[in-house]
Scaffold this active site. Structure first.
Site, PDB file in Angstrom:
ATOM      1  N   LYS A 248      -2.959   0.226  -2.365  1.00 21.87           N
ATOM      2  CA  LYS A 248      -2.523   0.265  -3.764  1.00 21.87           C
ATOM      3  C   LYS A 248      -3.738   0.682  -4.593  1.00 21.87           C
ATOM      4  O   LYS A 248      -4.704  -0.068  -4.720  1.00 21.87           O
ATOM      5  CB  LYS A 248      -2.010  -1.098  -4.224  1.00 21.87           C
ATOM      6  N   ARG A 253      -0.187   6.448 -12.482  1.00 24.93           N
ATOM      7  CA  ARG A 253       0.908   7.044 -11.733  1.00 24.93           C
ATOM      8  C   ARG A 253       1.023   8.488 -12.191  1.00 24.93           C
ATOM      9  O   ARG A 253       1.124   8.749 -13.396  1.00 24.93           O
ATOM     10  CB  ARG A 253       2.189   6.266 -12.066  1.00 24.93           C
ATOM     11  N   PHE A 339       2.150   9.803  -2.320  1.00 27.72           N
ATOM     12  CA  PHE A 339       2.903   8.903  -1.454  1.00 27.72           C
ATOM     13  C   PHE A 339       4.398   9.188  -1.386  1.00 27.72           C
ATOM     14  O   PHE A 339       5.117   8.531  -0.651  1.00 27.72           O
ATOM     15  CB  PHE A 339       2.652   7.435  -1.823  1.00 27.72           C
ATOM     16  N   ARG A 415      13.771  -1.960 -10.387  1.00 31.93           N
ATOM     17  CA  ARG A 415      13.017  -2.767  -9.442  1.00 31.93           C
ATOM     18  C   ARG A 415      14.030  -3.265  -8.420  1.00 31.93           C
ATOM     19  O   ARG A 415      14.623  -4.310  -8.578  1.00 31.93           O
ATOM     20  CB  ARG A 415      12.357  -3.933 -10.149  1.00 31.93           C
TER      21      ARG A 415
HETATM   22  P1  AMP Z   1       2.272  -2.458 -10.708  1.00 32.47           P
HETATM   23  O1  AMP Z   1       1.859  -1.501 -11.795  1.00 32.47           O
HETATM   24  O2  AMP Z   1       1.278  -3.558 -10.514  1.00 32.47           O
HETATM   25  O3  AMP Z   1       3.688  -2.920 -10.859  1.00 32.47           O
HETATM   26  O4  AMP Z   1       2.246  -1.647  -9.322  1.00 32.47           O
HETATM   27  C1  AMP Z   1       2.995  -0.499  -9.136  1.00 32.47           C
HETATM   28  C2  AMP Z   1       2.139   0.724  -9.416  1.00 32.47           C
HETATM   29  O5  AMP Z   1       1.125   0.852  -8.427  1.00 32.47           O
HETATM   30  C3  AMP Z   1       2.879   2.027  -9.308  1.00 32.47           C
HETATM   31  O6  AMP Z   1       3.590   2.320 -10.492  1.00 32.47           O
HETATM   32  C4  AMP Z   1       1.760   3.027  -9.059  1.00 32.47           C
HETATM   33  O7  AMP Z   1       1.253   3.478 -10.300  1.00 32.47           O
HETATM   34  C5  AMP Z   1       0.668   2.194  -8.414  1.00 32.47           C
HETATM   35  N1  AMP Z   1       0.373   2.570  -7.013  1.00 32.47           N
HETATM   36  C6  AMP Z   1      -0.876   2.624  -6.474  1.00 32.47           C
HETATM   37  N2  AMP Z   1      -0.840   2.958  -5.179  1.00 32.47           N
HETATM   38  C7  AMP Z   1       0.464   3.154  -4.870  1.00 32.47           C
HETATM   39  C8  AMP Z   1       1.153   3.503  -3.670  1.00 32.47           C
HETATM   40  N3  AMP Z   1       0.511   3.717  -2.523  1.00 32.47           N
HETATM   41  N4  AMP Z   1       2.500   3.592  -3.719  1.00 32.47           N
HETATM   42  C9  AMP Z   1       3.170   3.361  -4.870  1.00 32.47           C
HETATM   43  N5  AMP Z   1       2.578   3.019  -6.021  1.00 32.47           N
HETATM   44  C10 AMP Z   1       1.241   2.906  -6.037  1.00 32.47           C
END
Ligand code: AMP
Length: 567
Positions: A248, A253, A339, A415
């Site tokens: 992650k 994004r 990804f 989600r």
């Molecule tokens: P969160 O913002 O904490 O809800 O985490 C989701 C976000 O992680 C996504 O919207 C992406 O911007 C980010 N992200 C980073 N690495 C990845 C990955 N390998 N696959 C999908 N999302 C990722």
């Protein structure tokens, strides 16, 4: 349509908390409104004049509104301020002064919905020198023409505080009911054309057939798939039959759209950031081996000295930048980690399994290691290997892992269980002192509404701001351990030192425990740090302010959270 009709609708919506009734009220006005005015109406119902992702924001502060009220209705600013403290809502203040004004109203031409809409759009477009004055003039002009009730809602819309409770789900259901279209169809259309003002117009003019014609296409942003939180790596692995783990990355994004030579880059909030990333545009042109495609990725900034990832805020300074982009490209070089792929040569791939989409992604991308690469991944791992992979991600300075289901479709905009699960280290709670607050408005008028948190600087004995908290405190007590805004106000009132513009300084006496998602660097707070998404956990009457967490502790946690140290 007269704007007064919309004002009546706002009032009805404000009076009913019931979702179904709100839906019905909106459906009725959608049916009545001509197609020409429908888009404007839908935006205004949601308290906007541009779609949510637009770069244009109304951006009017209370102070400017008070000046506009003085110009439109004549009272002194001090008088308006007094009324504001009393009523806690500038919309109600405007309504009252509009009612008191002595001017003959007969000659005034009735305000049209379109007049208000265009004028508000103009306000949002003002930038640069003199823009505050121009905004003031535009607002005052509208208010001078408005009936009292209209003034109430114009003011709230301009301040982006409409609060009539129209969530997007309600608009979706109202469009469905007004034009006899299944709600799922409206939702499906929205996921590829995320603008209900446009969807309402198409639904009215062309019905379900028109909505079905809306397809994913390069150049138009869509609602992206989002992740859910997992309690632990072990839980996340158990959630799917065929999991794949990915790093992650903590960046932005980036949805990369390609059509021939044309590239667009959109964020998760659908903002067009193409011009901020000329380097990514070049990479995309060179490395996407398809005429038309849409790829999903996370772009991070890399510290050129250490080769390690920068925290997200560094990259965000690049995204916001309008000038000197060339220099920023050198200072904050990027790395894009791909990804997913959701569109290829005219076909939408939402319904393919992730395992199949990953295969296509590999075929389409020409990898440039460290620059334009596939997200680091581990397929179908057992726990031991997964744990090692997690550690590898954290050691490399990334945020954690995302666990994905290889059998899942790409479901835009939701989600969904069965999609992505994020796993990241949780940070311990902090005990912080309340050092300021703002008076609430609207429903929270008369209460302190949000609280400024302070951490202790042992060298000076002072408390330094490190966040602003409103979440976790209740409006009503539903269980004995709940702490309400009224409780907080009563507790803090004796310690209020002085105030201005609805903001008060509070003697550092009360310690609370605070949970949060992350610590960021912040030039706006005197500690230099800001807690992201702080939540009230409980009061700590057992702690003196001198025992609260220190600046040093906040700094340590900031550094710890990604093992990456300072930017
Ligand atoms: P969160 O913002 O904490 O809800 O985490 C989701 C976000 O992680 C996504 O919207 C992406 O911007 C980010 N992200 C980073 N690495 C990845 C990955 N390998 N696959 C999908 N999302 C990722």
């Amino acid at each position: 349509m007269d704007y007064s009709e919309l004002a009546e609708v706002y009032e009805k919506l404000e009076k009913t908390p019931a979702k179904l009734e709100k839906t019905h009220i909106i459906a009725e006005i959608l049916k009545k409104t001509e197609a020409r005015e429908l888009s404007m109406l839908v935006l205004l119902l949601c308290g906007r004049v541009f779609p949510a992702w637009s770069e244009f924001k109304l951006g009017v502060a209370n102070q400017l509104m008070i000046k506009a009220l003085a110009r439109a209705y004549g009272p002194k600013e001090t008088e308006i301020n007094q009324k504001f403290t009393e009523l806690g809502d500038l919309g109600l203040v405007a309504e009252e002064f509009a009612r008191k004004r002595k001017q003959v109203t007969l000659l005034r031409k009735k305000l049209q919905l379109e007049d208000v809409f265009r004028n508000l759009q103009e306000i949002a477009k003002q930038t640069g020198p003199g823009s505050q004055d121009r905004k003031l003039a535009l607002i005052a002009e509208l208010l001078a023409r408005a009936e009292p009730k209209e003034a109430r809602y114009i003011v709230r819309t301009v301040l982006e505080e409409l609060r009539v409770g129209v969530a997007e789900g309600i608009v979706r259901d109202a469009i469905a009911s007004a034009f006899g279209i299944p709600a799922e169809e409206v939702e499906a259309a929205w996921s590829v054309r995320p603008d209900y003002s446009e969807i309402a117009r198409i639904a009215k003019e062309e019905g379900e057939r028109g909505l079905k014609k809306l397809k994913l296409q390069p150049g138009i942003p869509f609602q992206v798939l989002l992740a859910e939180k997992a309690p632990s790596l072990e839980d996340a692995l158990k959630a799917f039959k065929r999991p794949v783990l990915e790093f992650k990355y903590d960046g932005a994004r980036t949805l990369i759209h390609k059509k021939g030579d044309k590239i667009w880059i959109y964020t998760r909030r659908l903002e067009d950031v193409t011009s901020a990333f000329p380097d990514l545009v070049e990479l995309a042109k060179k490395c996407i081996k398809a005429k038309e495609a849409i790829l999903d990725s996370e772009t991070i900034g890399i510290n050129p000295k250490t080769g390690r990832p920068y925290p997200f805020q560094m990259l965000s300074t690049r995204i916001k930048r309008k000038y000197e982009i060339e220099r920023m490209m050198k200072e904050i070089p990027i790395q894009t980690n791909l990804f997913d792929i959701v569109y290829l040569e005219g076909k939408c791939l939402f319904n393919l399994k992730l395992s199949e989409r990953r295969k296509l992604l590999k075929q389409v991308v020409k990898v440039i290691p460290g620059k334009f690469q596939l997200a680091e991944s581990l397929e179908e791992p057992e726990l031991k290997k997964a744990e090692a992979f997690y550690k590898k991600a954290l050691d490399a300075g990334h945020e954690g892992l995302i666990v994905k289901n290889l059998d899942a479709k790409y479901v835009p905009g939701r989600r969904v269980a069965g999609g992505w699960l994020k796993v990241k280290p949780t940070l311990e709670n902090l005990d912080l002192v309340i050092i300021g607050a703002t008076w609430g408005t609207g429903k929270r008028a008369g209460w302190l509404g949000s609280f400024i948190l302070g951490c202790r600087d042992p060298d000076t004995g002072r408390f330094l701001e490190c966040g602003m908290l409103g979440t976790g405190i209740k409006e009503k007590k539903t269980s004995p351990e709940d702490v309400t805004f009224a409780d907080m106000t009563e507790m803090l009132k004796p310690y209020i030192e002085r105030g201005k513009d609805g903001r008060v300084f509070i003697k550092p006496k009360i310690v609370i425990e605070v949970a949060y998602e992350e610590i960021q660097k912040s030039p706006e707070y005197s500690s230099g740090f800001a807690l992201r998404f702080p939540r009230f956990v409980r009061l700590r009457p057992d702690k003196d302010p001198e025992e609260a967490d220190t600046l040093e502790r906040v700094k340590k946690l900031y550094e710890l959270q990604r093992g990456r140290g300072q930017a």
